[in-house]
Enzyme design. Structure first.
Site, PDB file in Angstrom:
ATOM      1  CB  CYS A 404      -0.951  -0.009   1.185  1.00  0.00           C
ATOM      2  SG  CYS A 404      -0.118  -0.303   2.751  1.00  0.00           S
ATOM      3  CG  HIS A 448      -4.559   0.503   3.775  1.00  0.00           C
ATOM      4  ND1 HIS A 448      -3.862  -0.308   2.913  1.00  0.00           N
ATOM      5  CD2 HIS A 448      -5.507   1.114   3.025  1.00  0.00           C
ATOM      6  CE1 HIS A 448      -4.366  -0.185   1.693  1.00  0.00           C
ATOM      7  NE2 HIS A 448      -5.374   0.689   1.732  1.00  0.00           N
ATOM      8  CG  ASP A 464      -7.034   1.964  -0.899  1.00  0.00           C
ATOM      9  OD1 ASP A 464      -5.832   1.920  -1.240  1.00  0.00           O
ATOM     10  OD2 ASP A 464      -7.534   1.245  -0.016  1.00  0.00           O
TER      11      ASP A 464
END
Lengths: 651, 304
Positions: A404, A448, A464
């Site tokens: 991420c 994250h 995202d």
């Protein structure tokens, strides 16, 4: 030696249990020292060895103190203090002669048990320490039992004593005035922060993402739990980059970053929830995007972070609210400048790519970048390769493997390169709901990073980029796979069942831990205040609480005393109790049994006075006489007596 | 056994009219292997009672009339030189029987009294250095005139303790007396009585009494009674442990007579005045009370 042998052995056993957790933490040279003293005492009790003389004891004491000094460089403070107490406790065993000595040892033992809480306050340790308290109390019972009895009897009596202490304990726990902040003298490591999200991120120097199952926080929603794709728990927001490392705007930066944020316009109802955050020794509090109501002790920054004025060193519960759909307002010029900041001369290939998009509308730029990640062969992996100074370039064009952080950083760099204000948000995503209790667990492995872009019509918008990587290009190693690789293949058949049960067990354990944290460890001055407020006692202040506590303890003691008095008068034998109930009922019917009147004589008289009740009186008397004086089997006769007495009429 | 014992009571009652309770107590005393002291005025039937018991139970019966010149040897027996064999031979005294009536025991000198009481306690007689056992069962009924009569040596407390029970017969009530006066001569009646029990059956009944169950609850009550007697301001001294044992033995026998194999507080209460009455020294200023008055005092003790 006027101490009973069974008492001495109980004392020794209980002390061994009390010392066990301490021994594990002592400097290595103190462990054999303590064990030797315990063994010596055992030889005194079992083999009849003599007690050592005064010079030897003095020598041993000096050696013990020296050993503690050697380990801790001091005799003060919780760690050295507990070690010294352990040593002294073992030494005291070598001059255990009278009951007074034994009592002293038991009191020291209790003190040591309480000291154990300074080190660890988990539920396991709590249960173990409670068990040692029971053992110590049983030893006290055994020591005061000159004739000796079954071991079970000591334990039962000790258990009874502890149960009687329970109400007083509850009163003290709830009402004893609590001070804000951690208890004086609790060592730092007791509250040590777990590794958590840090306030910056550096691409490429992590080659393997730690997969910690430790709990970051737990959440209880007032209403239904929102869908998983809305569960973004916002932490530090990163603005400033040198091409490789990303940093937030520091707290020391201009104070106008704090206080009222640019503001956001909620779309839809606020969602209320309670979040219990594990201590992470940082200022920020993870909150569902975007935070709505802000509790008094927290501050909302302009980039929608919730900050605590102090570092979080103890687990704490926050009552929060969020709007999962929102629209933020205009972008101040200074923020726009920071949201477009890029280091010069770095990641040139990335900026070249972004420049190709700069003619598009901002929303199209976002879509183009996401399409780029989706369509090009980018892989998600928890073990990315090392990256150099131009980390984004290397990731985007060479390795194409990352997690991420890589995707968020690359995306934000692309956005800024194309002229769209963007920033990185770190925090946690998702959470597993505990099926055994009504709350959500968010573990460290859920950490994250994602991106936010500012668009003219919607304000700050969450993007995202990691989420667009197709599942086929995700390299995952699930728990199950890891478990398989270490177990024999023949176990495979049962694996499903096993893992399911393990998961169940883990959820149960977490629920228990959560309750312990919420209601025992988390009961601080604020919650006490809340309780007092609910009881309507807050206006009396801590003096009121103290008075209330004294009154409550007095009440408890009075109840206990009454119970004892009643027990003195009231028989505990069920047969006798039933007979007394029978006599009581007959008395209400006007038939009073004289204290000296035997059951048969009374029955004869009563039958004469109340012929209508004669069969019942006859039956009860016969059963009572057979049970109390005769040879009746109580298993069959007692229930009959009970029913016969219960059928007697009232008045 | 219960039926047999009731038959005994009925038969004795047919001679001693209207005195069922004293008869029952006497039989209980016998079953508990204790000795009986009857204290009453002359002529109320003390001797007849002993006699009718002996006949009914088929026991060998001897009567010893105690007088101030009675000597121990007159009771126990004496060794007499026999010319033919040239050696002393023991001639057993009247004590060698199964049921002894020691009539007016308080008229004899203390020396003679103690000879009898030692035989009662030991169930054996030692004379001329030789010990001879007494027959079984062995039961002594001693009668005594009330102490305030002239020419008596009242038994000391230590000796009274040897008797399990003391009972009074008292005057018969009107109906019983009328029947007595109108009826046949008691002596003729006595001669016609058949034995109801054998001595073996009596020994068996005594064994059965010992097997009667005494529960812990009952022991609590007995102990409370003993404790009361020791603390009460009404008595100079309390009941001895032997009195406690006697109380239990009497209660057991009373329970067996009622056909039970366990004893009740009522059994203890029934025998209590008769077991305790002669053992307790009452405080003088309050005046002596009879067994009924004693029962009232002991009613202060609650049954636990």
């Amino acid at each position: 030696m006027n101490l009973p042998r069974h008492g001495r052995l109980w004392l020794l056993g209980a002390l061994a249990a009390v010392l066990l957790p301490q021994l594990l933490r002592l400097p290595p040279w103190l462990i054999p020292y303590c064990l030797a003293l315990l063994g010596w005492r055992l030889a005194i009790d079992l083999r009849g060895w003599p007690l050592p003389g005064r010079p030897l004891r003095l020598l041993l004491t000096l050696a013990g103190v020296g050993a503690v000094l050697l380990g801790y460089r001091t005799l003060f403070g919780p760690d050295a203090g507990l070690a010294l107490l352990s040593v002294m406790l073992c030494l005291k065993l070598l001059e255990l002669r009278s009951l007074r000595d034994a009592m002293l040892v038991i009191f020291m033992g209790w003190f040591l048990v309480a000291g154990g809480f300074l080190v660890d306050q988990s539920i396991f340790v709590g249960a173990y320490l409670l068990f040692t308290v029971l053992l110590l109390t049983a030893a006290l019972v055994a020591l005061n039992h000159p004739a000796g009895s079954a071991h079970r009897d000591y334990l039962r009596r000790a258990g009874l004593l502890l149960m009687q202490a329970l109400p007083i304990m509850m009163v003290l726990f709830l009402l004893f005035p609590r001070l804000p902040g951690p208890l004086w003298g609790i060592p730092k490591n007791a509250l040590s922060a777990q590794t958590s999200i840090s306030d910056h991120m550096t691409l490429g120097n992590i080659t393997e993402l730690a997969d910690s199952e430790a709990v970051a926080f737990r959440v209880q929603f007032d209403g239904p739990v929102p869908p998983a794709d809305q569960l973004y728990w916002r932490g530090p927001v990163l603005w400033i980059t040198d091409g490789r490392r990303w940093d937030p705007i520091r707290r020391e930066s201009p104070p106008r970053w704090f206080g009222e944020p640019a503001g956001h316009e909620p779309l839809g109802e606020a969602m209320r929830y309670a979040l219990t955050l594990e201590p992470h020794d940082q200022h920020w509090v993870f909150a569902l995007e975007l935070p709505a109501a802000v509790p008094r002790e927290l501050t909302l920054t302009a980039d929608f972070q919730l900050l605590l004025s102090r570092r979080l060193t103890a687990r704490q519960r926050f009552e929060l609210a969020a709007h999962t759909t929102y629209r933020t307002g205009a972008l101040p010029e200074e923020q726009r400048r920071l949201a477009l900041q890029l280091p010069s001369g770095r990641n040139l290939r990335t900026r070249e790519l972004a420049r190709q998009w700069s003619t598009l509308a901002p929303a199209e730029i976002v879509a183009a970048a996401l399409a780029h990640f989706r369509d090009q062969p980018y892989w998600y992996t928890r073990r990315p390769p090392l990256l150099g100074d131009d980390a984004i370039d290397e990731f985007l064009f060479d390795s194409r493997r990352g997690f991420c952080e890589h995707y968020a950083a690359a995306f934000v760099t692309l956005m800024r390169g194309a002229g769209v204000p963007a920033r990185i948000v770190t925090g946690y995503q998702g959470g597993e709901s505990n099926p055994l209790a009504d709350y959500l667990i968010v573990r460290q492995s859920r950490a994250h990073a994602w991106a936010e872009v500012w668009l003219e019509d919607g304000g700050w918008l969450r993007v995202d980029p990691t989420a667009v990587i197709p599942a086929a290009r995700v390299e995952t190693e699930t728990d199950l796979q890891r478990f398989r690789s270490t177990s024999a293949p023949m176990l495979n058949v049962d694996l499903h069942w096993l893992t399911r049960n393990l998961a169940q067990l883990r959820y149960g354990w977490d629920a228990l831990n959560n309750a312990w944290n919420q209601w025992v460890l988390g009961y601080n001055h604020l919650r006490q205040k809340e309780l007092l407020q609910r009881l309507g006692l807050l206006r009396f202040g801590w003096q009121g609480a103290a008075a209330m506590m004294a009154a409550a303890i007095g009440l408890v003691l009075m109840v206990v005393a009454l119970q004892l008095l009643r027990r003195g008068r009231r028989p505990r034998d069920p047969v006798l109790r039933l007979y007394e109930r029978y006599c009581h009922r007959l008395e209400r019917l006007g038939l009073r049994r004289a204290p000296h009147e035997g059951p048969a004589a009374f029955a004869r008289r009563a039958e004469g006075l109340r012929p209508d009740l004669a069969p019942a009186i006859r039956e009860i008397s016969a059963l009572y006489i057979a049970l109390r004086y005769g040879t009746a089997d109580s298993a069959t006769a007692l229930p009959r007596l009970r029913t016969a007495v219960s059928r007697l009429p009232w008045a | 056994m219960e039926a047999l014992l009731n038959q005994v009571i009925t038969q004795v009652g047919s001679v001693i009219l209207g005195k069922e309770r004293p008869i029952r107590l006497a039989l209980a005393c016998l079953l508990a292997r204790g000795h009986l002291l009857i204290e009453d005025l002359p002529g109320v039937g003390k001797t007849t009672l002993a006699h009718v018991f002996a006949t009914t139970l088929g026991l060998r019966f001897n009567r010893i009339q105690f007088t101030s010149d009675l000597l121990p040897a007159d009771i126990l027996g004496v060794a007499v030189y026999e010319r033919e064999s040239g050696e002393f031979r023991f001639h057993p005294g009247p004590i060698f029987a199964q049921l002894i009536l020691a009539d007016e025991v308080n008229r004899a000198t203390p020396k003679t009294q103690s000879a009898l009481l030692e035989a009662m306690e030991e169930h054996q007689v030692t004379s001329e250095g030789e010990t001879r056992p007494l027959p079984e069962p062995f039961f002594v009924i001693a009668t005594q005139n009330p102490v305030n009569q002239i020419g008596t040596f009242p038994l000391p407390e230590s000796q009274l303790d040897r008797f399990l029970m003391r009972i009074e017969l008292g005057y018969p009530d009107v109906a019983a007396e009328r029947a007595l006066l109108a009826g046949r001569d008691r002596r003729d009646l006595l001669a016609e009585l058949p034995p109801v029990m054998t001595p073996e059956q009596l020994v068996q009944a005594q064994a059965q009494v010992r097997a009667v169950k005494v529960s812990p609850a009952l022991l609590d009550y007995v102990q409370a009674l003993l404790e009361y007697s020791r603390r009460s301001p009404h008595f100079l001294t309390g009941l001895s442990p032997r009195a406690g044992l006697g109380l239990l033995a009497g209660a057991r026998a009373w329970a067996l007579l009622a056909g039970r194999d366990y004893a009740l507080p009522e059994d203890v209460q029934a025998v209590l005045p008769h077991v305790a009455g002669h053992r307790l020294q009452q405080v003088q200023s309050e005046g002596a009370r009879g067994s009924e008055g004693l029962a009232v005092w002991f009613n202060e003790v609650a049954i636990p």
